[in-house]
Write an enzyme that holds these catalytic residues in place. Structure first.
Site, PDB file in Angstrom:
ATOM      1  N   SER A 118      -4.759  13.401  24.115  1.00 41.86           N
ATOM      2  CA  SER A 118      -5.147  14.311  25.189  1.00 41.86           C
ATOM      3  C   SER A 118      -6.559  14.026  25.686  1.00 41.86           C
ATOM      4  O   SER A 118      -6.825  14.025  26.888  1.00 41.86           O
ATOM      5  CB  SER A 118      -5.054  15.764  24.703  1.00 41.86           C
ATOM      6  OG  SER A 118      -3.724  16.091  24.357  1.00 41.86           O
ATOM      7  N   ARG A 136      -7.422  12.138  29.438  1.00 41.27           N
ATOM      8  CA  ARG A 136      -8.298  12.882  30.346  1.00 41.27           C
ATOM      9  C   ARG A 136      -9.574  12.088  30.619  1.00 41.27           C
ATOM     10  O   ARG A 136     -10.052  12.024  31.760  1.00 41.27           O
ATOM     11  CB  ARG A 136      -8.630  14.255  29.751  1.00 41.27           C
ATOM     12  CG  ARG A 136      -7.514  15.278  29.887  1.00 41.27           C
ATOM     13  CD  ARG A 136      -7.770  16.494  29.011  1.00 41.27           C
ATOM     14  NE  ARG A 136      -6.807  17.564  29.263  1.00 41.27           N
ATOM     15  CZ  ARG A 136      -5.555  17.565  28.795  1.00 41.27           C
ATOM     16  NH1 ARG A 136      -5.130  16.548  28.047  1.00 41.27           N
ATOM     17  NH2 ARG A 136      -4.734  18.573  29.057  1.00 41.27           N
ATOM     18  N   ARG A 156      12.039  15.773  33.650  1.00 47.23           N
ATOM     19  CA  ARG A 156      10.887  16.600  33.323  1.00 47.23           C
ATOM     20  C   ARG A 156      10.274  17.181  34.599  1.00 47.23           C
ATOM     21  O   ARG A 156      10.160  16.479  35.617  1.00 47.23           O
ATOM     22  CB  ARG A 156       9.852  15.808  32.523  1.00 47.23           C
ATOM     23  CG  ARG A 156      10.424  15.262  31.227  1.00 47.23           C
ATOM     24  CD  ARG A 156       9.371  14.583  30.386  1.00 47.23           C
ATOM     25  NE  ARG A 156       8.374  15.547  29.886  1.00 47.23           N
ATOM     26  CZ  ARG A 156       7.337  15.192  29.139  1.00 47.23           C
ATOM     27  NH1 ARG A 156       7.152  13.919  28.815  1.00 47.23           N
ATOM     28  NH2 ARG A 156       6.485  16.103  28.713  1.00 47.23           N
ATOM     29  N   SER A 211       4.546  23.995  32.383  1.00 47.11           N
ATOM     30  CA  SER A 211       3.629  23.004  31.822  1.00 47.11           C
ATOM     31  C   SER A 211       2.197  23.277  32.271  1.00 47.11           C
ATOM     32  O   SER A 211       1.916  23.305  33.470  1.00 47.11           O
ATOM     33  CB  SER A 211       4.020  21.586  32.250  1.00 47.11           C
ATOM     34  OG  SER A 211       3.072  20.645  31.760  1.00 47.11           O
ATOM     35  N   GLN A 232      -0.003  21.220  32.113  1.00 46.48           N
ATOM     36  CA  GLN A 232      -0.489  19.972  32.695  1.00 46.48           C
ATOM     37  C   GLN A 232      -0.553  20.026  34.214  1.00 46.48           C
ATOM     38  O   GLN A 232      -1.309  19.270  34.825  1.00 46.48           O
ATOM     39  CB  GLN A 232       0.377  18.799  32.237  1.00 46.48           C
ATOM     40  CG  GLN A 232       0.196  18.454  30.766  1.00 46.48           C
ATOM     41  CD  GLN A 232       1.122  17.352  30.303  1.00 46.48           C
ATOM     42  OE1 GLN A 232       2.018  16.914  31.037  1.00 46.48           O
ATOM     43  NE2 GLN A 232       0.932  16.894  29.079  1.00 46.48           N
ATOM     44  N   GLU A 257       3.062  22.160  20.867  1.00 46.63           N
ATOM     45  CA  GLU A 257       3.329  20.822  20.363  1.00 46.63           C
ATOM     46  C   GLU A 257       3.415  20.774  18.841  1.00 46.63           C
ATOM     47  O   GLU A 257       3.943  19.820  18.267  1.00 46.63           O
ATOM     48  CB  GLU A 257       2.237  19.860  20.834  1.00 46.63           C
ATOM     49  CG  GLU A 257       0.857  20.167  20.292  1.00 46.63           C
ATOM     50  CD  GLU A 257      -0.234  19.439  21.063  1.00 46.63           C
ATOM     51  OE1 GLU A 257      -1.015  18.741  20.417  1.00 46.63           O
ATOM     52  OE2 GLU A 257      -0.286  19.577  22.296  1.00 46.63           O
ATOM     53  N   LYS A 291       4.361   6.318  20.483  1.00 46.21           N
ATOM     54  CA  LYS A 291       3.935   7.038  21.690  1.00 46.21           C
ATOM     55  C   LYS A 291       2.526   7.597  21.515  1.00 46.21           C
ATOM     56  O   LYS A 291       1.705   7.527  22.440  1.00 46.21           O
ATOM     57  CB  LYS A 291       4.925   8.157  21.980  1.00 46.21           C
ATOM     58  CG  LYS A 291       4.574   9.054  23.155  1.00 46.21           C
ATOM     59  CD  LYS A 291       5.633  10.132  23.324  1.00 46.21           C
ATOM     60  CE  LYS A 291       5.254  11.154  24.382  1.00 46.21           C
ATOM     61  NZ  LYS A 291       5.226  10.596  25.748  1.00 46.21           N
TER      62      LYS A 291
END
Length: 462
Positions: free
Chosen positions: A34, A38, A148, A194, A196, A342, A439
């Site tokens: 994360s 960013r 998604r 989300s 995000q 998560e 991932k």
């Protein structure tokens, strides 16, 4: 750079090792995904070059770096000769160097094609940036990425003045037609599926002509720590941000237009990726130390200290890092994980081994993550003999004796690590496609093997 589509070869069915006894280990966890992704976006928007030290090098971050390269951003890599980039050894935490990326911003340009894989941060953070490029930028990726949600970002970009072609899908594939600038200004979105969506608009907001004012209009906003992380990182890069966390209007964030500073940033360990290793201490009644655990952080994974303590362990945070000790018994838990969704797969795995019932609430949005995580956890834990049911917004887990079997991962890294945790206490668990952990957690099988003291850290039973 290594092809981000590939990951280290692992058997299709990985025999999850059963713990030989109490785990006693120090595990150095790679950098935060994360923070890394960013920081890459902010560095690309900066007015001067910057450094990103000890970044996570995994599929999601390599996808982000390569996507920025396709838009013209320079990213140079250096690796200290003192050690390999990442290691699960105690000595690694003492290394003076490690990997560093120098990010050299430039005028963004198209035409370009961005491969998002199945990375939520790439598919959501980069379209607003692409709106500032000169030329069309097409976004595509893995089949799952088509399922998604992306409507929040797409609709918002159109409101802010961007031209986006998605054939009405509200999802990928799509093309953002940049013309070198974006008007920006106020926009309303529903980010209940989300967080995000909010972070995506805030990160590029300093580059919009009028900045951006984002107002969330939907139900409860999940994963608030990730939005706080976005705000803190924007401010550290020189942006002016007004946010609810500072007493501002609820569900409203404002970013003022302006140049960002090039930074020299050292990435924190990914605390969410520490979860399986701390869980190993809880499940085996052992002790695990994670070096460099920050005293103050916006990472959702920091909640593991409280969650796993409530489930029967104890922890100490000192100059060595975080040391977590299992108490020999696992308690069930009733908890709202809405801000730290998560962590749900790992908590569910531990709860399936507990002495009492657990209820995990506030995580209905996980149905839209890398896979439908709630349905997957029900199916896979029950396939090993468990008793897990879905609720409207989470899971109810009743402990039952478990048995071996195949634990499918659905290309979801957190499902894979959850299967490994179950394998600690249940013989014969085979995790399908454990390589999907690449991932966000490179070399997980080796790290897991070293944790358990297996030969050569292979992660397989001797």
């Amino acid at each position: 750079m290594t092809d981000q589509r590939t990951s280290p070869a692992e058997p299709a069915l990985w025999p999850a090792p059963t713990a030989p006894g109490r785990v006693e280990a120090t595990v150095t966890v790679p950098g935060s995904k994360s923070v890394t992704n960013r920081a890459l976006v902010l560095a690309a928007l900066s007015s001067e070059p910057g450094w990103l030290r000890r970044p996570l090098r995994s599929r999601d971050t390599l996808l982000m770096a390569e996507a920025l390269r396709t838009l013209g951003v320079g990213i140079e890599e250096t690796v200290s000769s003192s050690s390999s980039a990442y290691s699960a050894t105690a000595a690694d935490s003492e290394r003076p160097g490690g990997e560093a990326w120098r990010v050299i911003p430039t005028a963004l340009r198209g035409p370009a094609t961005v491969d998002v894989g199945n990375a939520g941060t790439v598919m959501r953070f980069l379209p607003p940036l692409a709106a500032l490029a000169q030329g069309p930028v097409r976004f595509d990726g893995d089949p799952r990425c088509y399922e998604r949600p992306l409507h929040g970002v797409i609709d918002a970009l159109r409101t802010l003045g961007a031209r986006v072609e998605d054939e009405g899908r509200g999802a990928l594939p799509m093309t953002v037609h940049g013309n070198g600038s974006l008007a920006g200004g106020p926009v309303e979105i529903d980010a209940s599926s989300s967080s995000q969506f909010v972070s995506a608009l805030l990160l590029s907001g300093p580059g919009f002509n009028q900045g951006v004012e984002v107002r969330h209009t939907g139900r409860t906003l999940p994963s608030m720590p990730h939005i706080r992380m976005t705000v803190d990182m924007l401010r550290a890069a020189g942006a002016k941000v007004d946010a609810p966390q500072d007493g501002g209007a609820p569900n409203v964030w404002r970013v003022t237009p302006g140049a960002l500073l090039g930074r020299d940033l050292t990435v924190e360990p990914d605390l969410s990726n520490a979860q399986p290793f701390l869980a190993a201490a809880l499940v085996t009644g052992g002790r695990v130390t994670v070096p460099d655990w920050p005293e103050h952080t916006t990472q959702p994974g920091d909640a593991l200290r409280e969650i796993f303590t409530a489930m029967g362990g104890s922890c100490v945070l000192d100059e060595r890092g975080l040391t977590f000790t299992g108490g020999g018994r696992i308690h069930g838990i009733d908890i709202d994980l809405g801000e730290v969704g998560e962590l749900t797969p790992g908590v569910a795995a531990v709860a399936a081994l507990a002495e009492g019932e657990s209820v995990l609430r506030g995580v209905g949005h996980l149905r839209l993550h890398e896979t439908d995580r709630l349905a997957a956890l029900v199916k896979e834990i029950n396939g090993l003999g468990g008793d897990v049911t879905e609720t409207e917004d989470g899971l109810r887990i009743r402990p039952r004796p478990l048995h071996g079997g195949v634990f499918h991962t659905y290309d979801d890294h957190r499902l894979a690590t959850a299967g490994a945790v179950l394998g600690l206490a249940v013989e014969g668990v085979e995790v399908e496609n454990v390589a999907t952990t690449y991932k966000t957690l490179p070399d997980f099988p080796r790290m897991w093997g070293e944790l358990l003291g297996l030969p050569s850290g292979t992660g397989e039973r001797a």
